[in-house]
Design a protein around this motif. Structure first.
Motif, PDB file in Angstrom:
ATOM      1  N   ASP A   1      -5.042  -1.227  -3.965  1.00 20.20           N
ATOM      2  CA  ASP A   1      -6.008  -0.154  -4.158  1.00 20.20           C
ATOM      3  C   ASP A   1      -5.906   0.425  -5.565  1.00 20.20           C
ATOM      4  N   GLY A   2      -7.055   0.783  -6.128  1.00 21.83           N
ATOM      5  CA  GLY A   2      -7.099   1.231  -7.507  1.00 21.83           C
ATOM      6  C   GLY A   2      -6.429   2.551  -7.792  1.00 21.83           C
ATOM      7  N   ILE A   3      -6.223   3.381  -6.760  1.00 23.44           N
ATOM      8  CA  ILE A   3      -5.551   4.666  -6.979  1.00 23.44           C
ATOM      9  C   ILE A   3      -4.288   4.800  -6.131  1.00 23.44           C
TER      10      ILE A   3
ATOM     11  N   GLN B   1      -4.222  -0.271   1.431  1.00 18.83           N
ATOM     12  CA  GLN B   1      -5.410  -1.100   1.595  1.00 18.83           C
ATOM     13  C   GLN B   1      -5.000  -2.534   1.906  1.00 18.83           C
ATOM     14  N   SER B   2      -5.849  -3.233   2.637  1.00 15.86           N
ATOM     15  CA  SER B   2      -5.683  -4.677   2.832  1.00 15.86           C
ATOM     16  C   SER B   2      -7.031  -5.340   2.630  1.00 15.86           C
TER      17      SER B   2
ATOM     18  N   ASP C   1     -12.240  -2.777  -1.779  1.00 15.22           N
ATOM     19  CA  ASP C   1     -12.510  -2.439  -3.183  1.00 15.22           C
ATOM     20  C   ASP C   1     -11.266  -2.711  -4.022  1.00 15.22           C
ATOM     21  N   THR C   2     -10.594  -3.826  -3.705  1.00 16.69           N
ATOM     22  CA  THR C   2      -9.356  -4.170  -4.392  1.00 16.69           C
ATOM     23  C   THR C   2      -9.537  -4.243  -5.905  1.00 16.69           C
ATOM     24  N   MET C   3      -8.490  -3.896  -6.616  1.00 13.22           N
ATOM     25  CA  MET C   3      -8.443  -4.128  -8.051  1.00 13.22           C
ATOM     26  C   MET C   3      -7.761  -5.475  -8.284  1.00 13.22           C
ATOM     27  N   TRP C   4      -7.653  -5.875  -9.542  1.00 15.14           N
ATOM     28  CA  TRP C   4      -6.997  -7.139  -9.858  1.00 15.14           C
ATOM     29  C   TRP C   4      -5.513  -7.062  -9.500  1.00 15.14           C
ATOM     30  N   HIS C   5      -4.994  -8.160  -8.930  1.00 10.17           N
ATOM     31  CA  HIS C   5      -3.568  -8.242  -8.633  1.00 10.17           C
ATOM     32  C   HIS C   5      -3.109  -9.692  -8.749  1.00 10.17           C
ATOM     33  N   ASN C   6      -1.812  -9.888  -8.620  1.00 12.72           N
ATOM     34  CA  ASN C   6      -1.251 -11.213  -8.878  1.00 12.72           C
ATOM     35  C   ASN C   6      -1.092 -12.070  -7.636  1.00 12.72           C
TER      36      ASN C   6
ATOM     37  N   ALA D   1     -10.558   0.500 -11.565  1.00 13.30           N
ATOM     38  CA  ALA D   1      -9.927   0.684 -10.259  1.00 13.30           C
ATOM     39  C   ALA D   1     -10.471  -0.259  -9.197  1.00 13.30           C
ATOM     40  N   SER D   2     -11.377  -1.139  -9.570  1.00 10.33           N
ATOM     41  CA  SER D   2     -11.857  -2.196  -8.674  1.00 10.33           C
ATOM     42  C   SER D   2     -12.212  -3.393  -9.540  1.00 10.33           C
ATOM     43  N   LEU D   3     -12.359  -4.546  -8.925  1.00 11.41           N
ATOM     44  CA  LEU D   3     -12.661  -5.753  -9.693  1.00 11.41           C
ATOM     45  C   LEU D   3     -13.953  -5.587 -10.489  1.00 11.41           C
ATOM     46  N   SER D   4     -13.932  -6.024 -11.720  1.00 17.47           N
ATOM     47  CA  SER D   4     -15.160  -6.151 -12.500  1.00 17.47           C
ATOM     48  C   SER D   4     -15.845  -7.461 -12.104  1.00 17.47           C
TER      49      SER D   4
END
Length: 257
Positions: A121-123, A127-128, A144-149, A187-190
């Motif tokens: 989650d961006g903040i 979240q899942s 509304d996931t942000m980028w992660h690895n 805070a979310s994927l572009s």
């Protein structure tokens, strides 16, 4: 499987005679001070929707609509919830049949499987993402996931994703009013990140979501995109995509093989 795009990040799946709602919301008014008014008319669907299963990725009110759950969930329907959210939803849910799943834990019923997987989650809230599979079709829903690895791992461990519903508004948020220090990091994927994430997930088709409906400076400032961006990133990543307008079903001729 039939797939309908609902408002914002909402998706309706019809599988084996069962109705599944993911992040389905009709009432966004709780977030009006930061999101502003919807820029286009909202899709109304709750009057004629009775769901066998309802899933939500997290508890932000643009993804979680408790009144809609009460209205749309069948008396014998089930809420499927990421287990880490249990302390937060125990005080919210009424007499709903709730099934709590840990990350990577699969629940299967009616020829349909459900699995929560890692998201960020961006903040910093819990979240899942979710993977739903039935009738030979597998859908990934990224909230509304942000980028992660973890996109690399998720793609390797979850073969055969047909559709990846991913946020695409690359939003910058300014929520100092609730004690969060401002950050210019999205805070979310572009849209660029959504294409890359879909590629890493090995999804046959990216369906962008969570874009175009809200914008209110200085609190909620999305990174808007156009046709040229879609064409450019689709070509660069060799990733198929489809824009599915709110309220529209995926047509048979648009389905991936």
């Amino acid at each position: 499987m039939k797939i309908q795009k609902l408002n914002w990040a909402g998706v309706k799946l019809l599988i084996s005679g069962k109705t599944i709602l993911i992040d389905a919301v009709e009432d966004f008014s709780a977030y009006k001070p930061v999101l502003g008014q919807p820029k286009v008319d909202l899709v109304s669907f709750s009057d004629d929707t009775k769901a066998d299963y309802i899933i939500f990725t997290h508890l932000h009110f643009d993804h979680f609509d408790e009144k809609l759950i009460a209205k749309c969930l069948k008396p014998d329907g089930k809420l499927l919830i990421y287990a880490a959210l249990k302390p937060l939803v125990d005080n919210l849910r009424a007499n709903f049949d709730a099934i709590f799943l840990e990350l990577e834990e699969t629940y299967a019923e009616d020829g349909i499987s459900f699995k929560p997987v890692f998201a960020m989650d961006g903040i910093g809230d819990i979240q899942s993402s979710w993977i739903v599979e039935g009738e030979g079709t597998k859908v990934f829903h990224g909230g509304d996931t942000m980028w992660h690895n973890q996109f690399w791992r998720l793609g390797k461990e979850n073969k055969g994703i047909d559709y990846a519903f991913l946020p695409a508004n690359g939003v910058t948020v300014n929520f100092t009013m609730i004690g969060l220090e401002y950050s210019p990091v999205v805070a979310s994927l572009s849209i660029q990140q959504a294409f890359v994430a879909a590629k890493l997930l090995h999804a046959k088709c990216l369906i962008p979501m969570h874009y175009g409906l809200f914008e209110r400076a200085p609190y909620y400032v999305p990174t808007n995109f156009g046709t040229q961006d879609l064409v450019e990133w689709s070509k660069k990543m060799e990733q198929r995509y489809l824009l599915l307008e709110d309220g529209r079903y995926l047509e048979a001729e648009e389905m991936v093989e």
